[in-house]
Design a protein around this motif. Structure first.
Motif, mmCIF file in Angstrom:
data_model
loop_
_atom_site.group_PDB
_atom_site.id
_atom_site.type_symbol
_atom_site.label_atom_id
_atom_site.label_comp_id
_atom_site.label_asym_id
_atom_site.label_seq_id
_atom_site.Cartn_x
_atom_site.Cartn_y
_atom_site.Cartn_z
ATOM 1 N N GLU A 54 10.910 48.791 43.395
ATOM 2 C CA GLU A 54 11.405 50.110 43.011
ATOM 3 C C GLU A 54 12.640 50.463 43.820
ATOM 4 O OE1 GLU A 54 9.261 53.699 44.189
ATOM 5 O OE2 GLU A 54 8.101 52.497 45.599
ATOM 6 N N GLN A 55 13.532 51.157 43.164
ATOM 7 C CA GLN A 55 14.722 51.672 43.821
ATOM 8 C C GLN A 55 14.345 52.999 44.458
ATOM 9 O OE1 GLN A 55 18.233 51.633 41.367
ATOM 10 N NE2 GLN A 55 19.328 53.056 42.702
ATOM 11 N N ILE A 56 14.576 53.132 45.750
ATOM 12 C CA ILE A 56 14.194 54.343 46.471
ATOM 13 C C ILE A 56 15.282 55.405 46.388
ATOM 14 C CG2 ILE A 56 13.613 55.286 48.737
ATOM 15 C CD1 ILE A 56 12.382 52.554 49.425
ATOM 16 N N THR A 57 16.526 54.981 46.524
ATOM 17 C CA THR A 57 17.635 55.936 46.478
ATOM 18 C C THR A 57 18.107 56.097 45.034
ATOM 19 O OG1 THR A 57 19.148 54.133 46.988
ATOM 20 C CG2 THR A 57 18.410 55.503 48.827
ATOM 21 N N PRO A 58 18.516 57.302 44.649
ATOM 22 C CA PRO A 58 18.935 57.524 43.259
ATOM 23 C C PRO A 58 20.343 56.980 42.978
ATOM 24 C CG PRO A 58 19.191 59.531 44.543
ATOM 25 C CD PRO A 58 18.552 58.523 45.458
ATOM 26 N N THR A 65 22.283 51.382 48.733
ATOM 27 C CA THR A 65 21.078 51.565 47.917
ATOM 28 C C THR A 65 19.875 50.952 48.639
ATOM 29 O OG1 THR A 65 22.295 51.561 45.833
ATOM 30 C CG2 THR A 65 19.963 50.948 45.722
ATOM 31 N N GLU A 66 18.755 51.656 48.601
ATOM 32 C CA GLU A 66 17.538 51.158 49.237
ATOM 33 C C GLU A 66 16.454 50.893 48.195
ATOM 34 O OE1 GLU A 66 16.180 53.405 52.612
ATOM 35 O OE2 GLU A 66 18.230 53.724 53.322
ATOM 36 N N GLY A 67 15.627 49.922 48.504
ATOM 37 C CA GLY A 67 14.532 49.568 47.613
ATOM 38 C C GLY A 67 13.288 49.191 48.394
ATOM 39 N N ARG A 68 12.210 49.082 47.659
ATOM 40 C CA ARG A 68 10.926 48.674 48.224
ATOM 41 C C ARG A 68 10.368 47.571 47.347
ATOM 42 N NH1 ARG A 68 5.427 49.220 47.512
ATOM 43 N NH2 ARG A 68 5.725 50.178 45.477
ATOM 44 N N GLN A 69 9.796 46.554 47.967
ATOM 45 C CA GLN A 69 9.201 45.475 47.200
ATOM 46 C C GLN A 69 7.841 45.105 47.762
ATOM 47 O OE1 GLN A 69 11.166 41.648 47.456
ATOM 48 N NE2 GLN A 69 11.774 42.011 49.591
ATOM 49 N N LYS A 83 17.791 47.382 52.228
ATOM 50 C CA LYS A 83 18.992 48.174 51.972
ATOM 51 C C LYS A 83 20.124 47.223 51.617
ATOM 52 C CE LYS A 83 21.793 51.690 54.256
ATOM 53 N NZ LYS A 83 21.875 52.544 55.456
ATOM 54 N N ILE A 84 20.965 47.620 50.679
ATOM 55 C CA ILE A 84 22.113 46.797 50.317
ATOM 56 C C ILE A 84 23.205 47.031 51.364
ATOM 57 C CG2 ILE A 84 23.911 46.382 48.609
ATOM 58 C CD1 ILE A 84 21.828 47.096 46.452
ATOM 59 N N SER A 85 23.544 45.966 52.088
ATOM 60 C CA SER A 85 24.529 46.087 53.174
ATOM 61 C C SER A 85 25.894 45.536 52.786
ATOM 62 C CB SER A 85 24.024 45.399 54.437
ATOM 63 O OG SER A 85 23.960 44.005 54.234
ATOM 64 N N ALA A 86 25.962 44.803 51.692
ATOM 65 C CA ALA A 86 27.255 44.345 51.153
ATOM 66 C C ALA A 86 27.141 44.390 49.638
ATOM 67 C CB ALA A 86 27.583 42.938 51.623
ATOM 68 N N PHE A 87 28.112 44.977 48.996
ATOM 69 C CA PHE A 87 28.127 45.077 47.532
ATOM 70 C C PHE A 87 29.584 44.944 47.100
ATOM 71 C CE2 PHE A 87 27.872 47.262 43.407
ATOM 72 C CZ PHE A 87 26.704 46.717 42.886
ATOM 73 N N GLU A 88 29.989 43.695 46.886
ATOM 74 C CA GLU A 88 31.374 43.381 46.550
ATOM 75 C C GLU A 88 31.383 42.748 45.169
ATOM 76 O OE1 GLU A 88 32.853 40.944 49.789
ATOM 77 O OE2 GLU A 88 31.671 42.133 51.186
#
Length: 163
Positions: A54-58, A65-69, A83-88
């Motif tokens: 699930e995606q935690i942040t909207p 963006t943060e998620g839980r698995q 948490k997504i730390s790089a999104f290029e």
């Protein structure tokens, strides 16, 4: 630095890294769309060990963006937040563990524009829990095998998509 695990000969405290690559028949932009933008829809497809995601942040998937698995790996259930730390776009997406010490990176390198992209996946277990250190060899093999399965699953799924 004091390290009880090393003093008791419980195994290494070094990170465990699994890395694999493959060539996928599509553009880097298409591959990033599948892996990065579609992360929460597609991740369980290429990693069947993921049982809940699930995606935690909207909002759209992006840096921060943060998620839980919830995963089941070889019968062991675990839950973690990341948490997504790089999104290029077209180049890289990196997830880092918030609740557990891991980092996984998907790097894309366009080989032939719009036709083929080199996908390199790496998973780094940044610390082995003391209880798992006697099994370090098995952990290393499982992570290496998992990296290979990940890139092959992504390749199969992306190349099977109708264009």
């Amino acid at each position: 630095m004091f390290n009880l695990g090393s003093m008791l000969n419980l195994g290494s405290t070094e990170p465990v890294i699994g890395r694999a690559h493959t060539i996928v028949s599509c553009s880097a932009a298409e591959l990033f769309q599948y892996i990065g933008v579609g992360l929460f829809d597609n991740y369980p497809k290429w990693s069947p060990e993921v049982k809940e995601l699930e995606q935690i942040t909207p909002g759209p998937v992006q840096l921060g963006t943060e998620g839980r698995q919830v995963r089941v790996d070889q019968g062991r259930r675990s839950e973690s937040k990341f948490k997504i730390s790089a999104f290029e776009p077209g180049q890289r997406i990196t997830l880092v563990g918030v609740s557990d010490p891991f980092r996984c990176t998907y790097e894309l390198q366009e080989i032939s524009p719009a036709q083929s992209t080199k996908l390199t996946f790496s998973f780094e277990l940044l610390e082995i829990l003391a209880i798992m250190r006697p099994f370090e060899g098995l952990v290393r093999v499982a992570i290496k095998d998992g990296a290979g399965r990940t890139v092959q699953n992504i390749k199969r799924l992306v190349e099977a998509k109708p264009s």
